[in-house]
Scaffold this active site. Structure first.
Site, short mmCIF file in Angstrom:
data_model
loop_
_atom_site.label_atom_id
_atom_site.label_comp_id
_atom_site.label_asym_id
_atom_site.label_seq_id
_atom_site.Cartn_x
_atom_site.Cartn_y
_atom_site.Cartn_z
N ASP A 22 0.83 -1.22 0.00
CA ASP A 22 0.00 0.00 0.00
C ASP A 22 0.85 1.26 0.00
OD1 ASP A 22 -2.28 -1.52 0.03
OD2 ASP A 22 -2.67 -1.28 2.16
N ARG A 103 -0.12 5.01 17.51
CA ARG A 103 -0.46 6.03 16.50
C ARG A 103 -0.07 7.44 16.91
NH1 ARG A 103 0.00 1.57 14.04
NH2 ARG A 103 -1.82 0.76 12.93
N ASP A 132 -7.99 3.71 12.94
CA ASP A 132 -6.68 4.31 12.73
C ASP A 132 -6.74 5.64 12.00
OD1 ASP A 132 -4.99 2.72 14.12
OD2 ASP A 132 -4.34 1.50 12.43
N SER A 183 -5.51 -9.47 8.05
CA SER A 183 -4.70 -8.26 8.21
C SER A 183 -4.11 -8.25 9.61
CB SER A 183 -5.58 -7.02 7.99
OG SER A 183 -4.86 -5.84 8.30
#
Length: 286
Positions: A22, A103, A132, A183
């Protein structure tokens, strides 16, 4: 949101770069769509896998003008994991915050890189389904509200097939094109596993879902651990001094060998959907 910018705008953007398909595709894609040079930012928060140097070289090979890499493992353990531990921070009262606490740290370095390299835009690789996207964009805005945040995967609904075709057309050095059955996001504090066959809550986890923990039905010889804390922080294990990072890593190994830290639940996401998730957090749970 991803229209070409005018020449009067700053000519660089910062990308949260993992080294995967990605974000590797995003480097060239963002440059084509925005006209901006891309600075790739990668952090080691204990996720394992490829070295920062390997990821840095791939970012440059994919067209990044700069690659900002940081070994943030001690920073993450000291300033984020230990605060979560002292607060007993559990999402919905069930599992230790894993992706969530990494994050803000990643965002801090994204903003720092934006300031260092003169960028006015930050890009992340989140989809529109999860928490996220909110974590990144709220964190970025709270540090510097003048910075724009974009996501090509979410904003343009890029699919894996489109990304692979783009990578082949542009001869990008991507390392994996086969779709994973699920994932995974991981760091030293734990692993989050989702999507694929796991979306059906009647499907039990398979052995290959797990990495940090062994099957609790077949534990090894029992392992007694003595942990000494000071002001809520582990400072010794079985009498030997440890840093927070060392404590987490050791307990990941020892508690994980006993099958401790597996969690399977249907959770609520901030964006208004429910999701079936697996977690492994042996060190945090122990």
């Amino acid at each position: 949101m991803l229209e070409r910018e005018t020449m009067s705008d700053q000519n660089r953007l910062v990308l949260a770069y993992s080294g995967g398909l990605d974000t590797s595709v995003a480097i060239s894609y963002l440059k084509e769509r925005t006209g901006k040079d891309v600075v790739a930012v990668s952090l080691d928060v204990g996720q394992g896998g490829e070295s920062l140097e390997t990821i840095k070289q791939r970012a440059l090979a994919c067209g990044a003008v700069e690659a900002y890499v940081v070994d943030a493992r001690n920073e993450f353990a000291n300033e984020y994991c230990m605060k979560a531990l002292k607060a007993n921070a559990l999402y919905e009262g069930v599992y230790p915050l894993v992706s969530a606490i990494s994050r803000p740290l990643i965002s801090k370095h994204l903003v720092r890189a934006a300031h260092q390299f003169g960028a006015d835009t930050i890009s992340h690789g989140c989809t529109g389904k999860g928490n996220d996207q909110v974590r990144f964009e709220v964190s970025i805005s709270s540090i510097d509200p003048t910075l724009k945040a974009i996501s090509p995967i979410r904003d343009l609904s890029l699919t894996r097939d489109v990304e692979i075709a783009f990578a082949k057309e542009h001869k990008l050095p991507i390392v994996q094109t086969e779709k994973s059955p699920f994932s995974i996001d991981q760091n030293v504090w734990g692993r989050a596993i989702e999507t694929g066959f796991l979306e059906d809550p009647w499907n039990g986890p398979t052995k290959d879902c797990y990495s940090y923990t062994d099957d609790p039905a077949f534990p090894p010889v029992e392992d007694e651990v003595v942990i000494e804390f000071k002001q809520g922080i582990p400072v010794k294990i079985d009498g030997h001094d440890v840093t927070p990072l060392q404590a987490i890593e050791e307990m990941n190994r020892r508690a994980g060998a006993q099958g401790i830290g597996r969690i399977d639940l249907i959770e609520d996401r901030l964006v208004g959907i429910k999701s079936r998730e697996l977690y492994e957090a042996p060190g945090a749970i122990a």
